[in-house]
Design a protein around this motif. Structure first.
Motif, PDB file in Angstrom:
ATOM      1  N   THR A  15       0.816  -1.315  -0.018  1.00  0.00           N
ATOM      2  CA  THR A  15       0.060  -0.084   0.091  1.00  0.00           C
ATOM      3  C   THR A  15       0.844   1.212  -0.168  1.00  0.00           C
ATOM      4  OG1 THR A  15      -1.655  -1.241   1.280  1.00  0.00           O
ATOM      5  CG2 THR A  15      -1.896   1.170   1.139  1.00  0.00           C
ATOM      6  N   CYS A 259      -8.507  -3.776  -0.802  1.00  0.00           N
ATOM      7  CA  CYS A 259      -8.279  -4.159  -2.249  1.00  0.00           C
ATOM      8  C   CYS A 259      -7.253  -5.277  -2.381  1.00  0.00           C
ATOM      9  CB  CYS A 259      -7.748  -2.985  -3.150  1.00  0.00           C
ATOM     10  SG  CYS A 259      -7.371  -3.168  -4.618  1.00  0.00           S
ATOM     11  N   HIS A 263      -4.295  -3.468  -1.238  1.00  0.00           N
ATOM     12  CA  HIS A 263      -4.636  -3.377   0.283  1.00  0.00           C
ATOM     13  C   HIS A 263      -5.035  -2.265   0.835  1.00  0.00           C
ATOM     14  CE1 HIS A 263      -3.438  -7.583   0.280  1.00  0.00           C
ATOM     15  NE2 HIS A 263      -2.326  -7.234  -0.469  1.00  0.00           N
ATOM     16  N   GLN A 264      -5.321  -1.013  -0.029  1.00  0.00           N
ATOM     17  CA  GLN A 264      -6.019  -0.053   0.301  1.00  0.00           C
ATOM     18  C   GLN A 264      -7.496  -0.441   0.584  1.00  0.00           C
ATOM     19  OE1 GLN A 264      -5.268   2.930   1.125  1.00  0.00           O
ATOM     20  NE2 GLN A 264      -6.463   4.644   0.297  1.00  0.00           N
ATOM     21  N   VAL A 266     -11.046  -0.290   0.900  1.00  0.00           N
ATOM     22  CA  VAL A 266     -12.370   0.030  -0.234  1.00  0.00           C
ATOM     23  C   VAL A 266     -13.875  -0.027   0.677  1.00  0.00           C
ATOM     24  CG1 VAL A 266     -13.449  -0.467  -2.341  1.00  0.00           C
ATOM     25  CG2 VAL A 266     -11.346  -0.870  -1.997  1.00  0.00           C
ATOM     26  N   ARG A 277     -13.883   0.313  -8.456  1.00  0.00           N
ATOM     27  CA  ARG A 277     -12.615   0.779  -8.629  1.00  0.00           C
ATOM     28  C   ARG A 277     -11.891   1.325  -7.594  1.00  0.00           C
ATOM     29  NH1 ARG A 277     -10.724   4.850 -13.777  1.00  0.00           N
ATOM     30  NH2 ARG A 277      -8.596   3.660 -14.139  1.00  0.00           N
ATOM     31  N   CYS A 278     -10.575   0.426  -7.215  1.00  0.00           N
ATOM     32  CA  CYS A 278      -9.705   1.133  -6.331  1.00  0.00           C
ATOM     33  C   CYS A 278      -9.205   2.467  -6.736  1.00  0.00           C
ATOM     34  CB  CYS A 278      -8.572  -0.099  -5.928  1.00  0.00           C
ATOM     35  SG  CYS A 278      -7.643   0.466  -4.849  1.00  0.00           S
ATOM     36  N   CYS A 281      -5.116   1.912  -6.775  1.00  0.00           N
ATOM     37  CA  CYS A 281      -4.127   1.036  -7.714  1.00  0.00           C
ATOM     38  C   CYS A 281      -4.922   0.763  -9.126  1.00  0.00           C
ATOM     39  CB  CYS A 281      -3.864  -0.269  -7.294  1.00  0.00           C
ATOM     40  SG  CYS A 281      -5.150  -1.297  -6.924  1.00  0.00           S
ATOM     41  N   THR A 283      -7.714  -0.712  -9.971  1.00  0.00           N
ATOM     42  CA  THR A 283      -8.159  -2.367 -10.128  1.00  0.00           C
ATOM     43  C   THR A 283      -9.788  -2.099 -10.055  1.00  0.00           C
ATOM     44  OG1 THR A 283      -6.279  -3.179  -9.149  1.00  0.00           O
ATOM     45  CG2 THR A 283      -8.069  -4.532  -9.306  1.00  0.00           C
ATOM     46  N   LEU A 285     -12.999  -3.925  -9.510  1.00  0.00           N
ATOM     47  CA  LEU A 285     -13.541  -4.869  -8.432  1.00  0.00           C
ATOM     48  C   LEU A 285     -14.779  -5.372  -8.815  1.00  0.00           C
ATOM     49  CD1 LEU A 285     -11.952  -3.281  -5.356  1.00  0.00           C
ATOM     50  CD2 LEU A 285     -10.825  -5.065  -6.769  1.00  0.00           C
ATOM     51  N   CYS A 287     -17.963  -7.137  -7.090  1.00  0.00           N
ATOM     52  CA  CYS A 287     -18.377  -7.238  -5.881  1.00  0.00           C
ATOM     53  C   CYS A 287     -19.806  -7.979  -5.858  1.00  0.00           C
ATOM     54  CB  CYS A 287     -17.983  -6.091  -5.020  1.00  0.00           C
ATOM     55  SG  CYS A 287     -16.390  -5.542  -4.902  1.00  0.00           S
TER      56      CYS A 287
END
Length: 289
Positions: A15, A259, A263-264, A266, A277-278, A281, A283, A285, A287
């Motif tokens: 992170t 994430c 690993h932030q 969310v 979306r993170c 980064c 990414t 996601l 969910c």
């Protein structure tokens, strides 16, 4: 030492890299240090070869005006770097590397990363946590596969470089591999390193199969649904600490989870299938909250 005793520090280090470098800068490290650039030719002069490999690490990290002066001496640790303002940096390698040239690149990768992080102003409090950060950064930014490949179990010739366990190195390398679409497995010359990478990869894959991610397994989804129902009951206990996610209010129920890439944390509303979306980064996601 084996297993994942430093996993939370490792995740915090990933992170921290994204926060300090930014997504765009991390993406520039899509090419790892190739094996040919880290290897010593049979008849290559030791000191000239060391300087060549040191320059390879400097170039990989794009360190400006960084001249490495490398020497050998008897010491307890594998290597040591003198962190100064530059432009010259002094690295000392353990004398045993004179006879084990195949591991010089691994030792230099860790020490040059110390310089890189020093220039960035990125550090963790405490020597041990800072070494974990350095190993994690080395692996995630493309040079740390060398540290894992230096791990061998051959009686008196056994050794391990770095502060991460072999499985933790494998975990970080697998996180990098998933992000960049890279497979470092063919580069390993040590069977133990290959096994550690495979174990770490299995652990990394678990990160992308944890609820509320849509790829979560059936049993994980059942547990998540149970915890979600409990979260709607006033004063009910929350999910267990190892769940990874937490629910919160007041008002509409929300779920917070790491994430799987950086690993932030969310935070999303609990309302069924959703694509997020993170912000760190970038990414995407899928969910099911």
């Amino acid at each position: 030492m084996h297993g994942y005793p430093h996993l939370e520090t490792v995740r915090s280090a990933v992170t921290a890299l994204y926060k300090r470098l930014s997504y765009d800068t991390v993406r520039t490290f899509d090419m790892a240090v190739p094996p040919v650039d880290a290897a010593f030719a049979a008849q290559e002069d030791l000191h000239l070869g060391v300087q060549r490999v040191a320059r390879t690490m400097v170039a990989h990290l794009r360190l400006p005006d960084a001249r490495m002066i490398v020497s050998f001496r008897t010491m307890r640790h594998a290597a040591h770097v003198e962190l100064t303002a530059g432009p010259e940096y002094f690295i000392e390698l353990n004398d045993r590397f004179r006879d084990h040239r195949e591991d010089i690149a691994a030792a230099l990768a860790h020490e040059v990363m110390h310089i890189y992080l020093h220039r960035l102003g990125l550090s963790f409090p405490g020597t041990h946590a800072n070494e974990i950060l350095t190993d994690t950064a080395t692996a995630y930014l493309g040079a740390g596969w060398l540290l894992l490949d230096a791990y061998r179990e051959h009686g008196t010739a056994s050794q391990k470089l770095g502060y991460l366990t072999p499985e933790e190195f494998g975990y970080v390398l697998a996180k990098r591999a998933l992000f960049f679409g890279e497979d470092p497995a063919p580069w390993f010359t040590s069977p133990q390193a290959y096994d550690a990478y495979r174990a770490g990869r299995l652990r990394a894959l678990r990160d992308i199969r944890q609820p509320p991610l849509a790829a979560a397994g059936r049993s994980e989804r059942r547990r998540y649904a149970k915890d979600r129902r409990a979260a709607r009951v006033p004063r009910a206990s929350g999910p267990p600490p190892d769940a990874g996610y937490v629910f919160d209010g007041p008002g509409p129920l929300r779920v917070t989870f790491p994430c799987p890439v950086c690993h932030q944390r969310v935070r999303l509303p609990v309302r069924g299938p959703v694509r997020a979306r993170c912000a760190l980064c970038r990414t995407e996601l899928e969910c099911d909250t």
